[in-house]
Write a protein that holds these residues in place. Structure first.
Motif, PDB file in Angstrom:
ATOM      1  N   LEU A 166       0.804  -1.110  -0.075  1.00 26.07           N
ATOM      2  CA  LEU A 166       0.010   0.224  -0.017  1.00 26.07           C
ATOM      3  C   LEU A 166       0.848   1.192   0.102  1.00 26.07           C
ATOM      4  N   PHE A 167       0.824   2.220  -1.033  1.00 30.47           N
ATOM      5  CA  PHE A 167       1.687   3.129  -1.237  1.00 30.47           C
ATOM      6  C   PHE A 167       1.546   4.324  -0.144  1.00 30.47           C
ATOM      7  N   PRO A 168       0.377   4.695   0.364  1.00 24.50           N
ATOM      8  CA  PRO A 168       0.554   5.640   1.501  1.00 24.50           C
ATOM      9  C   PRO A 168       1.360   5.010   2.809  1.00 24.50           C
ATOM     10  N   GLU A 169       1.109   3.689   3.106  1.00 26.99           N
ATOM     11  CA  GLU A 169       2.038   3.117   4.084  1.00 26.99           C
ATOM     12  C   GLU A 169       3.342   3.081   3.833  1.00 26.99           C
ATOM     13  N   GLN A 170       3.872   2.669   2.444  1.00 23.32           N
ATOM     14  CA  GLN A 170       5.336   2.784   2.285  1.00 23.32           C
ATOM     15  C   GLN A 170       5.705   4.170   2.694  1.00 23.32           C
ATOM     16  N   LEU A 171       5.139   5.220   2.175  1.00 21.20           N
ATOM     17  CA  LEU A 171       5.501   6.336   2.541  1.00 21.20           C
ATOM     18  C   LEU A 171       5.468   6.837   4.164  1.00 21.20           C
ATOM     19  N   ARG A 172       4.519   6.429   4.887  1.00 18.28           N
ATOM     20  CA  ARG A 172       4.633   6.517   6.248  1.00 18.28           C
ATOM     21  C   ARG A 172       5.804   6.004   6.878  1.00 18.28           C
ATOM     22  N   HIS A 173       5.901   4.637   6.537  1.00 19.03           N
ATOM     23  CA  HIS A 173       7.256   3.935   7.234  1.00 19.03           C
ATOM     24  C   HIS A 173       8.547   4.682   6.691  1.00 19.03           C
ATOM     25  N   MET A 174       8.643   4.918   5.610  1.00 16.78           N
ATOM     26  CA  MET A 174       9.895   5.578   5.142  1.00 16.78           C
ATOM     27  C   MET A 174      10.057   6.738   5.809  1.00 16.78           C
ATOM     28  N   SER A 175       8.813   7.670   6.088  1.00 15.81           N
ATOM     29  CA  SER A 175       9.160   9.047   6.420  1.00 15.81           C
ATOM     30  C   SER A 175       9.407   8.916   8.186  1.00 15.81           C
ATOM     31  N   GLU A 176       8.937   7.952   8.799  1.00 18.51           N
ATOM     32  CA  GLU A 176       9.209   7.586  10.148  1.00 18.51           C
ATOM     33  C   GLU A 176      10.967   7.207  10.199  1.00 18.51           C
ATOM     34  N   LEU A 177      11.300   6.731   9.175  1.00 13.71           N
ATOM     35  CA  LEU A 177      12.604   6.493   9.227  1.00 13.71           C
ATOM     36  C   LEU A 177      13.599   7.541   8.845  1.00 13.71           C
ATOM     37  N   GLY A 178      13.036   8.753   8.489  1.00 16.86           N
ATOM     38  CA  GLY A 178      13.807   9.750   8.023  1.00 16.86           C
ATOM     39  C   GLY A 178      14.151   9.583   6.693  1.00 16.86           C
ATOM     40  N   GLU A 228      12.325   5.452  -4.541  1.00 16.60           N
ATOM     41  CA  GLU A 228      12.188   4.960  -5.689  1.00 16.60           C
ATOM     42  C   GLU A 228      10.976   4.118  -6.080  1.00 16.60           C
ATOM     43  N   ILE A 229      10.025   4.486  -6.957  1.00 15.24           N
ATOM     44  CA  ILE A 229       8.923   3.599  -7.018  1.00 15.24           C
ATOM     45  C   ILE A 229       8.933   2.588  -8.040  1.00 15.24           C
ATOM     46  N   ARG A 230       8.603   1.363  -7.598  1.00 14.34           N
ATOM     47  CA  ARG A 230       8.518   0.146  -8.383  1.00 14.34           C
ATOM     48  C   ARG A 230       7.264  -0.307  -8.763  1.00 14.34           C
ATOM     49  N   GLN A 231       6.583  -0.797  -7.502  1.00 15.31           N
ATOM     50  CA  GLN A 231       5.419  -1.292  -7.210  1.00 15.31           C
ATOM     51  C   GLN A 231       4.489  -0.345  -6.411  1.00 15.31           C
ATOM     52  N   PHE A 232       3.087  -0.436  -6.601  1.00  9.04           N
ATOM     53  CA  PHE A 232       2.455   0.343  -5.587  1.00  9.04           C
ATOM     54  C   PHE A 232       1.092  -0.222  -5.543  1.00  9.04           C
ATOM     55  N   GLN A 233       0.110   0.007  -4.340  1.00  5.96           N
ATOM     56  CA  GLN A 233      -1.241  -0.141  -4.511  1.00  5.96           C
ATOM     57  C   GLN A 233      -1.911   0.969  -3.892  1.00  5.96           C
ATOM     58  N   LEU A 234      -2.679   1.780  -4.512  1.00  7.59           N
ATOM     59  CA  LEU A 234      -3.579   2.881  -4.075  1.00  7.59           C
ATOM     60  C   LEU A 234      -4.766   2.274  -3.312  1.00  7.59           C
ATOM     61  N   PRO A 235      -5.060   2.838  -2.149  1.00  8.19           N
ATOM     62  CA  PRO A 235      -6.389   2.528  -1.520  1.00  8.19           C
ATOM     63  C   PRO A 235      -7.448   2.245  -2.493  1.00  8.19           C
ATOM     64  N   GLY A 236      -8.015   1.173  -2.439  1.00  2.00           N
ATOM     65  CA  GLY A 236      -9.238   0.744  -3.239  1.00  2.00           C
ATOM     66  C   GLY A 236      -8.760   0.287  -4.485  1.00  2.00           C
ATOM     67  N   GLY A 237      -7.466   0.170  -4.817  1.00  2.00           N
ATOM     68  CA  GLY A 237      -7.122  -0.212  -6.103  1.00  2.00           C
ATOM     69  C   GLY A 237      -6.423  -1.498  -6.125  1.00  2.00           C
ATOM     70  N   ASP A 238      -5.916  -1.962  -7.210  1.00  2.00           N
ATOM     71  CA  ASP A 238      -4.901  -3.113  -7.336  1.00  2.00           C
ATOM     72  C   ASP A 238      -3.683  -2.907  -7.314  1.00  2.00           C
ATOM     73  N   LYS A 239      -2.684  -3.826  -6.786  1.00  2.00           N
ATOM     74  CA  LYS A 239      -1.230  -3.700  -6.950  1.00  2.00           C
ATOM     75  C   LYS A 239      -0.880  -3.551  -8.281  1.00  2.00           C
ATOM     76  N   LYS A 240       0.138  -2.708  -8.722  1.00  2.00           N
ATOM     77  CA  LYS A 240       0.564  -2.560  -9.988  1.00  2.00           C
ATOM     78  C   LYS A 240       2.053  -2.399 -10.146  1.00  2.00           C
ATOM     79  N   VAL A 241       2.525  -2.346 -11.063  1.00  2.00           N
ATOM     80  CA  VAL A 241       4.095  -2.003 -11.629  1.00  2.00           C
ATOM     81  C   VAL A 241       3.934  -0.512 -12.010  1.00  2.00           C
ATOM     82  N   ILE A 242       4.766   0.175 -11.650  1.00  2.00           N
ATOM     83  CA  ILE A 242       4.599   2.107 -11.787  1.00  2.00           C
ATOM     84  C   ILE A 242       4.684   2.043 -13.277  1.00  2.00           C
ATOM     85  N   VAL A 243       5.155   1.291 -14.204  1.00  2.00           N
ATOM     86  CA  VAL A 243       5.045   1.498 -15.622  1.00  2.00           C
ATOM     87  C   VAL A 243       3.759   1.369 -16.131  1.00  2.00           C
TER      88      VAL A 243
END
Length: 278
Positions: free
Chosen positions: A15-27, A32-47
């Protein structure tokens, strides 16, 4: 020298927002975006991201106060005999993502051989394809640099193969995403064999490490010689991002899994190395 710290958030969670939350907490301020899943959507490759997906990613980045360092595309990570049209379509998806997300880099690869074949027998086609990617990028996204990642079993597995690509394609928008761990896995010493040949073309680094049996470990705990590498890179002002790609749970051909706790361990190891290069 102060490198910007980035990383592959999909190694933490889908889940992309969770990726950002964890990384932000680590400073960590970049991703670098490879795969993502937005809330309510499917997991996708960035391309494969749609315009709506990219808008959602951009909004999530802005809300988290983070930025995209690179598009971690799979372009070039296919057999050389597969139709090039498929890779061009993926590449244009990477270009759209880089432009919308203001990413300075698109990570690319240098092609697998046919089953049981030798990729060196297909050198001319490798060069033609990578040259075409550079031309398309110059025409459609002149501010974006293509970052060639060294990787096992591809044409650019060895330092000599990477240098051949860089010199033959000879394009100002092509550089290296230098991965010392991938050189270790390929049986190459990254500091003595790869770095002298490639350092002038290095744009940023992928940060992971491996032992002799190819077990993935935090940077500085394996054979990649990260301390010496960072000391030399710092002295010569080489590279702008250190992008964490730890693979501490799973190392697969097109993705890796680390999880939140081990990603924090990987970040701590990098912090220790950076403290030692001051």
């Amino acid at each position: 020298m102060v490198w910007q710290i980035s990383g592959f958030g999909d190694e933490i969670t889908d889940l992309f927002p969770e990726q950002l939350r964890h990384m932000s907490e680590l400073g960590i301020p970049f991703i670098e975006i490879r795969q993502f899943q937005l809330p309510g959507g499917d997991k996708k490759v960035i391309v494969d991201a749609t315009s709506e997906d990219l808008d959602g990613i951009a909004s999530a980045l802005a809300e988290a106060g983070m930025r995209c360092s690179a598009i971690g595309s799979p372009v070039g990570k296919y057999q050389i005999e597969a139709p090039f049209e498929g890779d061009l379509e993926r590449f244009r998806g990477a270009l759209r993502a880089a432009l919308r997300l203001e990413a300075p880099y698109i990570r690319i690869f240098s092609y697998y051989p046919p089953e049981g074949g030798d990729i060196r027998a297909h050198r001319d086609e490798v060069m033609r394809r990578l040259g075409e990617l550079c031309k398309v990028a110059r025409d459609e996204a002149p501010g974006v640099t293509l970052a060639l990642e060294n990787e096992s079993d591809l044409y650019g597995e060895t330092p000599e193969g990477c240098l051949d690509i860089l010199q033959t394609v000879d394009s100002s928008n092509l550089g290296m995403a230098f991965d010392p761990c991938n050189f270790v896995v390929a049986g190459v010493d990254p500091m003595t064999q790869a770095w002298p040949l490639l350092k002038d073309n290095v744009r940023y680094f992928h940060v992971k490490d491996a032992t002799e049996d190819h077990t993935m470990v935090p940077a500085g705990h394996g054979l990649a010689n990260w301390k010496a590498l960072l000391e030399e890179a710092e002295a010569e002002q080489i590279g702008d991002y250190l992008s964490l790609e730890p693979h501490l749970k799973v190392r697969a051909k097109s993705y890796g899994v680390t999880g939140p706790e081990l990603f924090a361990t990987a970040k701590e190891a990098l912090d220790e190395l950076l403290g030692g290069t001051a």
